[in-house]
Each structure stands twice: as structure tokens, then as C-alpha cells.
Design a protein around this motif. Structure first.
Motif, short mmCIF file in Angstrom:
data_model
loop_
_atom_site.label_atom_id
_atom_site.label_comp_id
_atom_site.label_asym_id
_atom_site.label_seq_id
_atom_site.Cartn_x
_atom_site.Cartn_y
_atom_site.Cartn_z
N GLY A 91 47.39 54.08 39.88
CA GLY A 91 46.04 54.48 39.47
C GLY A 91 45.57 53.80 38.20
O GLY A 91 44.63 54.26 37.56
N LYS A 92 46.19 52.69 37.84
CA LYS A 92 45.82 51.99 36.60
C LYS A 92 44.35 51.57 36.64
O LYS A 92 43.61 51.75 35.67
CB LYS A 92 46.73 50.76 36.40
N THR A 93 43.95 50.99 37.77
CA THR A 93 42.57 50.53 37.89
C THR A 93 41.61 51.72 37.95
O THR A 93 40.62 51.77 37.21
CB THR A 93 42.41 49.65 39.15
N PHE B 111 52.59 32.78 39.38
CA PHE B 111 51.66 33.88 39.10
C PHE B 111 52.05 34.58 37.80
O PHE B 111 51.21 34.89 36.96
CB PHE B 111 51.63 34.89 40.25
N ARG B 112 53.36 34.83 37.60
CA ARG B 112 53.80 35.57 36.41
C ARG B 112 53.48 34.79 35.14
O ARG B 112 53.19 35.38 34.10
CB ARG B 112 55.30 35.86 36.49
N GLU B 113 53.54 33.47 35.22
CA GLU B 113 53.22 32.67 34.03
C GLU B 113 51.75 32.80 33.66
O GLU B 113 51.40 33.02 32.51
CB GLU B 113 53.59 31.20 34.25
N LYS C 257 64.27 49.50 39.55
CA LYS C 257 64.41 48.24 38.80
C LYS C 257 63.42 48.16 37.65
O LYS C 257 63.72 47.63 36.58
CB LYS C 257 64.16 47.05 39.74
N ARG C 258 62.23 48.68 37.88
CA ARG C 258 61.18 48.54 36.87
C ARG C 258 61.18 49.65 35.82
O ARG C 258 60.59 49.48 34.74
CB ARG C 258 59.83 48.47 37.56
N ALA C 259 61.83 50.77 36.13
CA ALA C 259 61.79 51.92 35.22
C ALA C 259 62.14 51.57 33.77
O ALA C 259 61.45 52.02 32.85
CB ALA C 259 62.69 53.04 35.75
N GLN D 220 45.84 44.26 50.01
CA GLN D 220 45.44 43.46 48.84
C GLN D 220 46.64 43.13 47.96
O GLN D 220 46.48 42.48 46.94
CB GLN D 220 44.41 44.19 47.96
N ARG D 221 47.82 43.65 48.31
CA ARG D 221 48.97 43.47 47.42
C ARG D 221 50.03 42.61 48.10
O ARG D 221 50.76 43.07 48.97
CB ARG D 221 49.52 44.86 47.05
N PRO D 222 50.10 41.33 47.69
CA PRO D 222 50.94 40.36 48.39
C PRO D 222 52.40 40.82 48.56
O PRO D 222 53.02 40.53 49.56
CB PRO D 222 50.86 39.10 47.52
N LEU E 18 43.42 43.49 34.45
CA LEU E 18 44.03 42.16 34.31
C LEU E 18 43.96 41.36 35.61
O LEU E 18 43.68 40.16 35.60
CB LEU E 18 45.47 42.30 33.81
N ASP E 19 44.20 42.03 36.75
CA ASP E 19 44.12 41.31 38.04
C ASP E 19 42.70 40.78 38.30
O ASP E 19 42.52 39.65 38.75
CB ASP E 19 44.52 42.22 39.20
N TRP E 20 41.71 41.61 38.03
CA TRP E 20 40.31 41.18 38.24
C TRP E 20 39.96 40.04 37.30
O TRP E 20 39.26 39.10 37.67
CB TRP E 20 39.35 42.34 38.02
O1 LIG Z 1 53.52 45.22 41.03
C1 LIG Z 1 53.30 44.00 41.17
O2 LIG Z 1 54.20 43.14 41.10
C2 LIG Z 1 51.88 43.56 41.40
C3 LIG Z 1 50.86 44.48 41.22
C4 LIG Z 1 49.46 44.17 41.49
O3 LIG Z 1 48.62 44.97 40.65
P1 LIG Z 1 48.41 46.57 40.89
O4 LIG Z 1 49.58 47.27 40.26
O5 LIG Z 1 47.12 46.88 40.19
O6 LIG Z 1 48.35 46.80 42.36
C5 LIG Z 1 49.18 42.69 41.29
O7 LIG Z 1 49.26 42.31 39.95
C6 LIG Z 1 50.15 41.87 42.11
O8 LIG Z 1 49.87 42.16 43.46
C7 LIG Z 1 51.61 42.16 41.78
#
Ligand SMILES: O=C(O)C1=C[C@@H](OP(=O)(O)O)[C@@H](O)[C@H](O)C1
Ligand SMILES: Nc1ncnc2c1ncn2[C@@H]1O[C@H](COP(=O)(O)OP(=O)(O)O)[C@@H](O)[C@H]1O
Ligand SMILES: [Mg+2]
Length: 175
Positions: A13-15, A56-58, A139-141, A117-119, A32-34
Motif C-alpha cells: 500500500g505504499k502508493t 533496473f536496480r542501478e 529475505k527482505r525482512a 504490472q509487477r514483472p 519512485l516507480d512512477w
Molecule cells: O518488490 C520489488 O522488487 C518491486 C516492486 C515494485 O514496486 P511496488 O512495491 O510499488 O509494487 C517495482 O519497483 C518493481 O516491480 C519491483
């Protein structure tokens, strides 16, 4: 001056919350994505395909540094942003950081209808998606938990819940 970074997993729910929170605070909202999509005239999906996740991360890191120059702003990051490079440290140094903590079952419910929308999630069937979310959260915690504030964002399903969450977030941040 307030500069707030909202972090958390995809679907947290960040957005949604970031937008509503910025409106309530009467300050600009940057997703940030937008921001990346506008800057590059491409979707996040297209950028993943063209550059791979590493590429993408860079650019995500570079764009994070760019938006962190703004003052009086609410910034929603992508779910992966805090987990690469020194991005989490950087956000902690330059602003207030909030981890939107959401139960994996809730994330699953939200993401199964919003994975297109999320690759990273595309093409995953329900069972696989559920397991993937649980694993990725583990992993992300450690990164997410470096945030200065932890906020439960399980309830964002309608306008009223979003408004209530905005109030709660304001209280948490003392704003
Ligand atoms: O969790 C991730 O690795 C990603 C989250 C996406 O943003 P949201 O968290 O807004 O969906 C977006 O940056 C990309 O698809 C990768
Ligand atoms: N206004 C809304 N009403 C109901 N559900 C919503 C609404 N906005 C978002 N959602 C749900 O919540 C999920 C999280 O939204 P989003 O803000 O895009 O998360 P994030 O930016 O953290 O990935 C969405 O995928 C959607 O399922
Ligand atoms: Mg988002």
C-alpha cells in the motif's frame, strides 16, 4: 522540513497510502516507480526486460538519490528499493522511514489481482505466488526492519480504511 519514505513489500500500500497521506499533509507525493517511468518514458516492466533486474536496480538507486533532494515530500519506494546497495541507510540518513507491515495473506489477496504490472510476479499461479511472497518477505525482512517506524497497513481496502490509516500514520510520525 519533512521527507518521508514509505517502504514495504509489493502490495503493502505504499502508493495508495503515500498518495492519501501526502494529500492530507498538503505536500507533494512522489512514487519512485512512477518517477522512473516518466523519466525514462518506459514502464517498470519494460525496463526490467531491457536492462534485467540488475540494470533496473542501478537506475532505481540513482533515481532514489534524485528524489531524495526534494524537500517536504512523501516518497513511496518500490518494494525492492530498500534491499539493494546502501539504499536503506541512505533513506534513514535523508528522511523518516516507515515500513508498511502487512500480513502475507493480505499481500497475497491484493497481489493475485494486481500482479500484471509487477514483472517479478508475472505468470505465477496462486500456490506459487503465496509461497513466493512468504519467502521473499523472509529475505527482505532484515532490510525493512531497519526502518525507523513500523506501521500496520493491513486495512486499506476502501476510502474509509485509507483515511483511518492516514490519521494513524500522522499520529505515529507525530505530524
Ligand atoms: O518488490 C520489488 O522488487 C518491486 C516492486 C515494485 O514496486 P511496488 O512495491 O510499488 O509494487 C517495482 O519497483 C518493481 O516491480 C519491483
Ligand atoms: N482504492 C483501493 N481500493 C481497494 N484496494 C486497493 C485500492 N488501492 C489499492 N488497493 C489494493 O491494494 C494493493 C496495494 O496497492 P499499492 O498502493 O499499489 O501497493 P504498493 O505500492 O505497496 O505495491 C493494490 O494492489 C490493490 O490490490
Ligand atoms: Mg507502488
Amino acid at each position: 522540513m519533512v521527507r518521508i519514505f514509505l517502504t514495504g513489500y509489493m502490495g503493502a500500500g505504499k502508493t495508495t497510502l503515500g498518495k492519501a497521506f501526502a494529500r492530507q499533509m498538503n505536500i507533494p507525493f512522489v512514487d519512485l516507480d512512477w518517477y522512473i517511468e516518466e523519466r525514462f518514458h518506459k514502464t517498470v516492466g519494460e525496463l526490467f526486460t531491457e536492462r534485467g533486474e540488475t540494470g533496473f536496480r542501478e537506475l532505481e538507486r540513482n533515481m532514489l538519490h534524485e528524489v531524495a533532494e526534494f524537500e517536504n515530500v512523501v516518497i513511496s519506494t518500490g518494494g525492492g528499493a530498500p534491499c539493494f546497495f546502501d539504499n536503506m541507510d541512505f533513506m534513514n540518513r535523508t528522511g523518516k522511514t516507515v515500513f508498511l507491515d502487512v500480513h502475507p495473506d493480505v499481500l497475497f489477496r491484493r497481489l493475485r489481482v494486481a500482479k500484471q504490472q509487477r514483472p517479478i510476479l508475472q505468470g505465477k499461479e496462486d500456490d506459487e505466488l503465496k509461497a513466493f511472497i512468504v519467502q521473499a518477505l523472509e529475505k527482505r525482512a532484515p532490510f525493512y526492519h531497519q526502518a525507523q517506524y513500523i506501521f500496520n497497513a493491513d486495512e486499506l481496502e476502501d476510502r474509509w480504511q485509507i483515511e483511518a490509516s492516514v490519521q494513524r500514520l500522522q499520529q505515529l510520525l507525530g505530524l
